[in-house]
Design a protein around this motif. Structure first.
Motif, PDB file in Angstrom:
ATOM      1  N   LEU A 255      82.558  10.751  23.466  1.00 36.99           N
ATOM      2  CA  LEU A 255      81.775  11.109  24.637  1.00 36.99           C
ATOM      3  C   LEU A 255      81.836   9.980  25.667  1.00 36.99           C
ATOM      4  O   LEU A 255      81.904   8.803  25.317  1.00 36.99           O
ATOM      5  CB  LEU A 255      80.314  11.360  24.242  1.00 36.99           C
ATOM      6  CG  LEU A 255      80.052  12.639  23.438  1.00 36.99           C
ATOM      7  CD1 LEU A 255      78.627  12.628  22.893  1.00 36.99           C
ATOM      8  CD2 LEU A 255      80.270  13.873  24.306  1.00 36.99           C
ATOM      9  N   HIS A 256      81.772  10.354  26.932  1.00 38.34           N
ATOM     10  CA  HIS A 256      81.843   9.362  28.017  1.00 38.34           C
ATOM     11  C   HIS A 256      80.739   8.313  27.886  1.00 38.34           C
ATOM     12  O   HIS A 256      80.931   7.148  28.261  1.00 38.34           O
ATOM     13  CB  HIS A 256      81.744  10.068  29.364  1.00 38.34           C
ATOM     14  CG  HIS A 256      81.667   9.126  30.526  1.00 38.34           C
ATOM     15  ND1 HIS A 256      82.765   8.403  30.975  1.00 38.34           N
ATOM     16  CD2 HIS A 256      80.618   8.744  31.309  1.00 38.34           C
ATOM     17  CE1 HIS A 256      82.392   7.637  31.994  1.00 38.34           C
ATOM     18  NE2 HIS A 256      81.103   7.820  32.220  1.00 38.34           N
ATOM     19  N   LEU A 257      79.609   8.712  27.338  1.00 38.14           N
ATOM     20  CA  LEU A 257      78.474   7.805  27.191  1.00 38.14           C
ATOM     21  C   LEU A 257      78.831   6.524  26.449  1.00 38.14           C
ATOM     22  O   LEU A 257      78.317   5.447  26.757  1.00 38.14           O
ATOM     23  CB  LEU A 257      77.352   8.543  26.437  1.00 38.14           C
ATOM     24  CG  LEU A 257      76.059   7.782  26.175  1.00 38.14           C
ATOM     25  CD1 LEU A 257      75.342   7.505  27.484  1.00 38.14           C
ATOM     26  CD2 LEU A 257      75.171   8.595  25.250  1.00 38.14           C
ATOM     27  N   THR A 258      79.727   6.617  25.477  1.00 36.64           N
ATOM     28  CA  THR A 258      80.081   5.433  24.687  1.00 36.64           C
ATOM     29  C   THR A 258      80.885   4.427  25.496  1.00 36.64           C
ATOM     30  O   THR A 258      80.966   3.253  25.119  1.00 36.64           O
ATOM     31  CB  THR A 258      80.883   5.826  23.434  1.00 36.64           C
ATOM     32  OG1 THR A 258      82.108   6.465  23.827  1.00 36.64           O
ATOM     33  CG2 THR A 258      80.088   6.774  22.551  1.00 36.64           C
ATOM     34  N   ARG A 259      81.471   4.891  26.609  1.00 37.61           N
ATOM     35  CA  ARG A 259      82.194   3.967  27.475  1.00 37.61           C
ATOM     36  C   ARG A 259      81.276   3.346  28.527  1.00 37.61           C
ATOM     37  O   ARG A 259      81.503   2.221  28.957  1.00 37.61           O
ATOM     38  CB  ARG A 259      83.370   4.695  28.150  1.00 37.61           C
ATOM     39  CG  ARG A 259      84.437   5.138  27.150  1.00 37.61           C
ATOM     40  CD  ARG A 259      85.653   5.734  27.839  1.00 37.61           C
ATOM     41  NE  ARG A 259      85.402   7.049  28.413  1.00 37.61           N
ATOM     42  CZ  ARG A 259      85.401   8.182  27.713  1.00 37.61           C
ATOM     43  NH1 ARG A 259      85.604   8.146  26.395  1.00 37.61           N
ATOM     44  NH2 ARG A 259      85.189   9.337  28.313  1.00 37.61           N
ATOM     45  N   SER A 260      80.238   4.089  28.913  1.00 39.85           N
ATOM     46  CA  SER A 260      79.315   3.554  29.917  1.00 39.85           C
ATOM     47  C   SER A 260      78.216   2.691  29.302  1.00 39.85           C
ATOM     48  O   SER A 260      77.659   1.833  29.971  1.00 39.85           O
ATOM     49  CB  SER A 260      78.680   4.701  30.714  1.00 39.85           C
ATOM     50  OG  SER A 260      77.967   5.569  29.856  1.00 39.85           O
ATOM     51  N   ASP A 261      77.913   2.908  28.016  1.00 43.64           N
ATOM     52  CA  ASP A 261      76.887   2.104  27.334  1.00 43.64           C
ATOM     53  C   ASP A 261      77.419   1.674  25.970  1.00 43.64           C
ATOM     54  O   ASP A 261      77.480   2.470  25.034  1.00 43.64           O
ATOM     55  CB  ASP A 261      75.598   2.904  27.164  1.00 43.64           C
ATOM     56  CG  ASP A 261      74.445   2.058  26.621  1.00 43.64           C
ATOM     57  OD1 ASP A 261      74.702   0.941  26.141  1.00 43.64           O
ATOM     58  OD2 ASP A 261      73.290   2.513  26.692  1.00 43.64           O
ATOM     59  N   GLU A 297      77.400  -6.835  21.067  1.00 44.11           N
ATOM     60  CA  GLU A 297      77.294  -8.057  21.870  1.00 44.11           C
ATOM     61  C   GLU A 297      77.500  -7.781  23.362  1.00 44.11           C
ATOM     62  O   GLU A 297      76.993  -8.523  24.206  1.00 44.11           O
ATOM     63  CB  GLU A 297      78.302  -9.093  21.371  1.00 44.11           C
ATOM     64  CG  GLU A 297      77.948  -9.634  19.979  1.00 44.11           C
ATOM     65  CD  GLU A 297      79.055 -10.457  19.368  1.00 44.11           C
ATOM     66  OE1 GLU A 297      80.126 -10.587  20.012  1.00 44.11           O
ATOM     67  OE2 GLU A 297      78.882 -10.953  18.233  1.00 44.11           O
ATOM     68  N   ARG A 298      78.230  -6.707  23.691  1.00 45.48           N
ATOM     69  CA  ARG A 298      78.461  -6.362  25.097  1.00 45.48           C
ATOM     70  C   ARG A 298      77.326  -5.546  25.701  1.00 45.48           C
ATOM     71  O   ARG A 298      77.213  -5.435  26.915  1.00 45.48           O
ATOM     72  CB  ARG A 298      79.761  -5.549  25.233  1.00 45.48           C
ATOM     73  CG  ARG A 298      81.031  -6.366  25.104  1.00 45.48           C
ATOM     74  CD  ARG A 298      82.247  -5.547  25.517  1.00 45.48           C
ATOM     75  NE  ARG A 298      82.533  -4.420  24.641  1.00 45.48           N
ATOM     76  CZ  ARG A 298      82.407  -3.154  24.979  1.00 45.48           C
ATOM     77  NH1 ARG A 298      81.987  -2.816  26.199  1.00 45.48           N
ATOM     78  NH2 ARG A 298      82.702  -2.188  24.121  1.00 45.48           N
ATOM     79  N   ALA A 299      76.496  -4.953  24.865  1.00 44.78           N
ATOM     80  CA  ALA A 299      75.468  -4.033  25.352  1.00 44.78           C
ATOM     81  C   ALA A 299      74.392  -4.766  26.151  1.00 44.78           C
ATOM     82  O   ALA A 299      74.005  -5.888  25.806  1.00 44.78           O
ATOM     83  CB  ALA A 299      74.838  -3.290  24.181  1.00 44.78           C
ATOM     84  N   ASP A 300      73.931  -4.112  27.198  1.00 40.08           N
ATOM     85  CA  ASP A 300      72.867  -4.671  28.039  1.00 40.08           C
ATOM     86  C   ASP A 300      71.521  -4.316  27.425  1.00 40.08           C
ATOM     87  O   ASP A 300      71.128  -3.138  27.401  1.00 40.08           O
ATOM     88  CB  ASP A 300      72.976  -4.072  29.449  1.00 40.08           C
ATOM     89  CG  ASP A 300      71.926  -4.628  30.408  1.00 40.08           C
ATOM     90  OD1 ASP A 300      71.028  -5.355  29.958  1.00 40.08           O
ATOM     91  OD2 ASP A 300      72.005  -4.311  31.613  1.00 40.08           O
ATOM     92  N   PRO A 301      70.769  -5.293  26.919  1.00 39.21           N
ATOM     93  CA  PRO A 301      69.494  -4.987  26.252  1.00 39.21           C
ATOM     94  C   PRO A 301      68.418  -4.470  27.198  1.00 39.21           C
ATOM     95  O   PRO A 301      67.414  -3.915  26.755  1.00 39.21           O
ATOM     96  CB  PRO A 301      69.083  -6.336  25.642  1.00 39.21           C
ATOM     97  CG  PRO A 301      69.772  -7.361  26.480  1.00 39.21           C
ATOM     98  CD  PRO A 301      71.059  -6.740  26.920  1.00 39.21           C
ATOM     99  N   SER A 302      68.608  -4.631  28.505  1.00 42.27           N
ATOM    100  CA  SER A 302      67.576  -4.225  29.465  1.00 42.27           C
ATOM    101  C   SER A 302      67.654  -2.750  29.855  1.00 42.27           C
ATOM    102  O   SER A 302      66.743  -2.226  30.498  1.00 42.27           O
ATOM    103  CB  SER A 302      67.676  -5.080  30.736  1.00 42.27           C
ATOM    104  OG  SER A 302      68.879  -4.797  31.442  1.00 42.27           O
TER     105      SER A 302
END
Length: 427
Positions: A255-261, A297-302
């Protein structure tokens, strides 16, 4: 003197999910139905209404607004021109009273219209209805984290899915609201699916899955699509069908979501690793876990994410899935390391996950020949969860079988036998 903003209209728009542009589009369509010609309004027109620059739109526009909202124009905060021409000083004196009269008059007019036979005033379904459902969804997630797998949770979630769908037929709504209602229904149905999976009721889980998938498609919500397909992968993994599990996981992971988040990508890789553990492919497991860690590690926690992503955000779910993968591979030392990490990261309210990972830790310790410490660990699982949660019970039954096979006459075996004898009283 500055013209007062139309706070009533602003509140109504927020309630029903309208932006300035989307309300302009809706009014244009309503005007076309009334006059045969498409209206020429745009977002700036609506912003003029909200700012108070236009206090009394043209008659056709007012009628279009009334058709959309089911309310008279005065109930939307508009003031007839005869009132706007009043002396400024007098208007300043009368503003509070006038506002109250306008609001009361609008409500009275709406009530009167509702009382006249043959004049339907449809209920307008808004984002407040969606927000109310979201609060109930949060309650379902909290119940799952506490108890997991219970039939009562499954039934409540399924009933709430039906309630969300029933709202679709109780009144008019914007497309945004309708999509949100479908997403809510899909979310509840996916929780019913998960409760059935967690309770090892796989046939009914499949029924919930098919319903959830259809609702998710109608909603267009990528996050709920991800959750449903990811749950499907978990279901097939628990059923011992790795090929189907990997295929379902791939749908979620693509799904596209896995590339955006990247946090969704992290969960997809970690669940793939747990499934690959069934195949015995240690290299593939290590690669998938490495990808999960890199994405974490790349994910934005905010970023704001669904409430069911909590375990991913704090890292506990990745450790849990790594624990599961290494147990399947027989890598008991590595499994123990991940078990300790997961138990450190898990939040206190996640009683089900604490219980199942404690049971898995005991299995990992026993796999290394440490029977006495393993029994001590296994006895930390709360008796009510040990006896009533299907997956926890299954792990502990496997632990008992392995203990009996490796140390049948040991003190550890006698201690475990005495301990499990009381489980029946907790059911």
């Amino acid at each position: 003197m500055d013209t007062p903003r139309n706070r009533v209209l602003e509140a109504w728009m927020a309630e029903h999910g309208y932006s300035s542009n989307s309300l302009a589009d809706a009014v244009n369509r309503a005007l076309e139905e009334l006059t045969g010609r498409h209206g020429g309004l745009d977002g700036s027109s609506v912003r003029g209404w909200k700012a108070g620059r236009v206090t009394w739109p043209k008659s056709a526009t007012r009628r279009a607004l009334e058709n959309i909202s089911g309310l008279p124009a005065v109930a939307l905060g508009f003031v007839p021109r005869s009132r706007t021409r009043a002396d400024p000083a007098s208007r300043q004196q009368e503003d509070p009273v006038m506002k109250r009269r306008t609001l009361v008059g609008g409500v009275a007019a709406a009530a009167a219209a509702a009382s006249i036979p043959g004049i339907p005033v449809p209920r307008r379904i808004g984002m407040s209805d969606v927000d109310r459902l979201q609060k109930r969804f949060t309650e379902i997630i909290a119940s799952d984290q506490q108890h997991g797998g219970q039939l009562g949770i499954e039934q409540r979630a399924a009933a709430l899915a039906d309630e969300a769908l029933a709202l679709q037929n109780r009144g008019s709504a914007t497309q945004r609201v309708r999509n949100s209602l479908y997403a809510s229904a899909a979310a509840f149905r996916s929780s019913a699916m998960w409760a059935a999976i967690d309770g090892r009721r796989y046939d009914i889980a499949k029924v919930h899955m098919r319903e959830a998938q259809a609702l998710a498609e109608m909603s267009g919500d990528q996050a709920i699509k991800f959750r449903i397909w990811s749950h499907a992968g978990t279901m097939y993994r628990h059923m011992g069908r790795p090929t189907d599990a990997l295929a379902a996981n791939d749908v979620a992971r693509n799904l596209h979501l896995t590339r955006s988040d990247p946090l969704f990508a992290c969960l997809g890789h970690a669940r793939q690793a747990a499934t690959l553990g069934l195949t015995g492919d240690a290299t593939a497991v290590r690669h998938a876990l490495g990808c999960a860690q890199e994405a974490f590690e790349r994910a934005d926690p905010s970023l704001a994410r669904p409430v069911w992503m909590t375990g991913i955000s704090d890292g506990s779910e990745v450790e849990t899935l790594a624990l599961s993968a290494h147990l399947r591979l027989g890598n008991f030392e590595q499994a123990e390391t991940h078990a300790h990490r997961s138990l450190t990261l898990l939040r206190p309210q996640m009683r089900r996950d604490h219980a199942i990972n404690t049971a898995r830790l005991a299995v990992a310790q026993l796999g290394q020949g440490d029977a006495e410490p393993a029994v001590v660990t296994a006895m930390k699982v709360p008796a009510d969860i040990a006896a009533q949660h299907a997956r926890v019970t299954r792990v502990l039954q496997g632990f008992g079988t392995a203990l009996r096979a490796t140390a049948p006459h040991s003190t550890a075996m006698r201690t475990w036998t005495e301990h499990t004898a009381v489980w029946g009283s907790t059911k």
